[in-house]
Design a protein around this motif. Structure first.
Motif, PDB file in Angstrom:
ATOM      1  N   ARG A 107       2.120   9.653  -2.782  1.00 43.06           N
ATOM      2  CA  ARG A 107       3.430   9.140  -1.648  1.00 43.06           C
ATOM      3  C   ARG A 107       4.863   9.810  -1.431  1.00 43.06           C
ATOM      4  O   ARG A 107       4.655   8.962  -0.094  1.00 43.06           O
ATOM      5  N   GLU A 108       5.349  10.847  -1.748  1.00 50.54           N
ATOM      6  CA  GLU A 108       5.809  11.940  -1.211  1.00 50.54           C
ATOM      7  C   GLU A 108       5.407  12.553   0.104  1.00 50.54           C
ATOM      8  O   GLU A 108       6.797  12.407   1.203  1.00 50.54           O
ATOM      9  N   ARG A 109       4.057  12.855  -0.149  1.00 49.39           N
ATOM     10  CA  ARG A 109       4.138  13.649   0.502  1.00 49.39           C
ATOM     11  C   ARG A 109       3.615  13.014   2.003  1.00 49.39           C
ATOM     12  O   ARG A 109       3.727  13.071   3.135  1.00 49.39           O
ATOM     13  N   TYR A 110       3.481  11.404   2.050  1.00 53.64           N
ATOM     14  CA  TYR A 110       2.866  10.701   3.263  1.00 53.64           C
ATOM     15  C   TYR A 110       4.560  10.102   3.102  1.00 53.64           C
ATOM     16  O   TYR A 110       3.895   8.725   4.128  1.00 53.64           O
ATOM     17  N   ARG A 111       4.919  10.162   3.419  1.00 52.02           N
ATOM     18  CA  ARG A 111       6.023   8.881   2.821  1.00 52.02           C
ATOM     19  C   ARG A 111       6.411   8.244   3.907  1.00 52.02           C
ATOM     20  O   ARG A 111       7.290   7.397   4.444  1.00 52.02           O
ATOM     21  N   GLY A 112       6.015   9.160   5.254  1.00 47.26           N
ATOM     22  CA  GLY A 112       6.111   8.158   6.765  1.00 47.26           C
ATOM     23  C   GLY A 112       5.179   7.576   7.076  1.00 47.26           C
ATOM     24  O   GLY A 112       5.198   7.224   8.655  1.00 47.26           O
ATOM     25  N   ARG A 113       4.090   7.763   6.266  1.00 45.59           N
ATOM     26  CA  ARG A 113       3.033   6.468   7.130  1.00 45.59           C
ATOM     27  C   ARG A 113       3.096   5.406   5.424  1.00 45.59           C
ATOM     28  O   ARG A 113       3.678   5.134   4.544  1.00 45.59           O
ATOM     29  N   GLU A 114       1.816   4.143   6.436  1.00 41.22           N
ATOM     30  CA  GLU A 114       2.053   3.300   5.176  1.00 41.22           C
ATOM     31  C   GLU A 114       1.911   3.412   4.509  1.00 41.22           C
ATOM     32  O   GLU A 114      -0.033   2.733   4.706  1.00 41.22           O
ATOM     33  N   VAL A 115       2.002   3.866   3.029  1.00 47.51           N
ATOM     34  CA  VAL A 115       0.520   3.692   2.367  1.00 47.51           C
ATOM     35  C   VAL A 115       0.516   2.824   1.413  1.00 47.51           C
ATOM     36  O   VAL A 115       1.817   3.398   0.369  1.00 47.51           O
TER      37      VAL A 115
END
Length: 312
Positions: A175-183
């Motif tokens: 989640r932190e790694r892809y915080r710029g995406r809606e996951v």
């Protein structure tokens, strides 16, 4: 009188008919050369089959063909290794070329800025350059990960793993790694699962590769990934399901070979080297487990991992 090979060995033409030959079959059957080397391929099956063939014709003292010997050597593994090398260099070239092109372009922009515009533009450009350097660093780190796994540098010790807490921890990292995406990443693990007979560092690494892959290739908003863990008789099963684009049937074996990424074109936009699932499976199988993949185009992919519980 000269006989055709098909007359001497009637089954030869029928035996070779289903295969793709590097030389046309009529030419092979009509040739009068003593030895002919060619390749036999069966590419429509999974896995494909490649054979080096050597057809030796035997003539009597009058020069008449009396028999023929067909020798075959399986070169499938050699072809696969050669293709893996080609895939590796093609993929790495894309991964390096894209950020390097961006960096070079922005350096030229900085060089051409007038002193009065430097302050307003430099900060934005340097942020972009930092992101591209991060992409380069990610590529090299993944290459080192692959090298380490290939060299089988695994941590020593018999420390057991508890999959529930590890799965939650890895999910937080993703989640932190892809915080710029809606996951939307959900984790559901049965309570009191038995400890697994695998070192925690190895299990964390394998789970990270599988979850990262599920999010990274997501093509919808939001990217939805569900990770679950349940106990079986003598094992624990972890299932990671996503709502991604799915994997074409012809790629479902290749994604475990390494240096394979499924993109419409080799843009290099998707981070990584296409080795995540290969590394995950190597770690899992080295510890007595198994990995299975099920995928439906347009609906998503499900990766199932089974690992033995630690003996009591």
């Amino acid at each position: 009188m000269t006989f055709a090979i098909a007359d001497v060995i009637p089954a030869l033409a029928d035996a070779l008919a289903p295969f793709k030959l590097s030389s046309p079959l009529p030419e092979l059957l009509a040739s009068h050369d003593r030895v002919t080397a060619f390749e036999i391929a069966r590419e429509h099956t999974r896995p494909p089959l490649y054979l080096d063939a050597r057809l030796t014709r035997l003539f009597d003292t009058r020069g008449q063909l009396v028999s023929a010997v067909l020798m075959l050597r399986d070169v499938t593994d050699e072809r696969r290794e050669r293709q893996a090398q080609v895939d590796f260099f093609n993929l790495v070239s894309h991964k390096l070329r894209t950020p390097l092109t961006v960096l070079t372009g922005y350096m030229d922009v900085l060089r051409g800025l007038s002193p009065e515009r430097w302050g307003s533009e430099a900060h934005r450009i340097l942020l972009v350059c930092r992101d591209e350097v991060g992409r380069l660093n990610d590529t090299f780190l993944r290459m080192l990960q692959f090298k380490r796994q290939a060299d089988q540098q695994r941590p020593a010790g018999s420390e057991a793993s508890f999959v529930g807490p590890l799965l939650q921890s890895v999910a937080e990292d993703i989640r932190e790694r892809y915080r710029g995406r809606e996951v939307e990443l959900r984790v559901l693990a049965e309570p009191d699962l038995a400890p697994l007979d695998i070192h925690p560092e190895q299990l964390r690494f394998a789970l990270d590769q599988i979850l990262d892959n599920a999010v990274k290739f997501g093509d919808k908003n939001p990217v939805r990934v569900a990770a679950s863990a349940r106990g079986l008789d003598t094992a624990v099963e972890v299932v990671v399901a996503d709502n991604g684009p799915g994997i074409p049937h012809e790629y479902r074996d290749r994604v475990f070979e390494g240096f394979v990424q499924i993109e419409d074109i080799g843009t290099g936009e998707v981070p990584g080297l296409g080795v995540g699932l290969r590394l995950a499976r190597e770690v899992i199988t080295a510890n007595g487990g198994s990995v299975a993949l099920h995928s439906v185009i347009g609906q998503g992919t499900e990766v199932s991992v089974r690992l033995p519980v630690q003996a009591r």
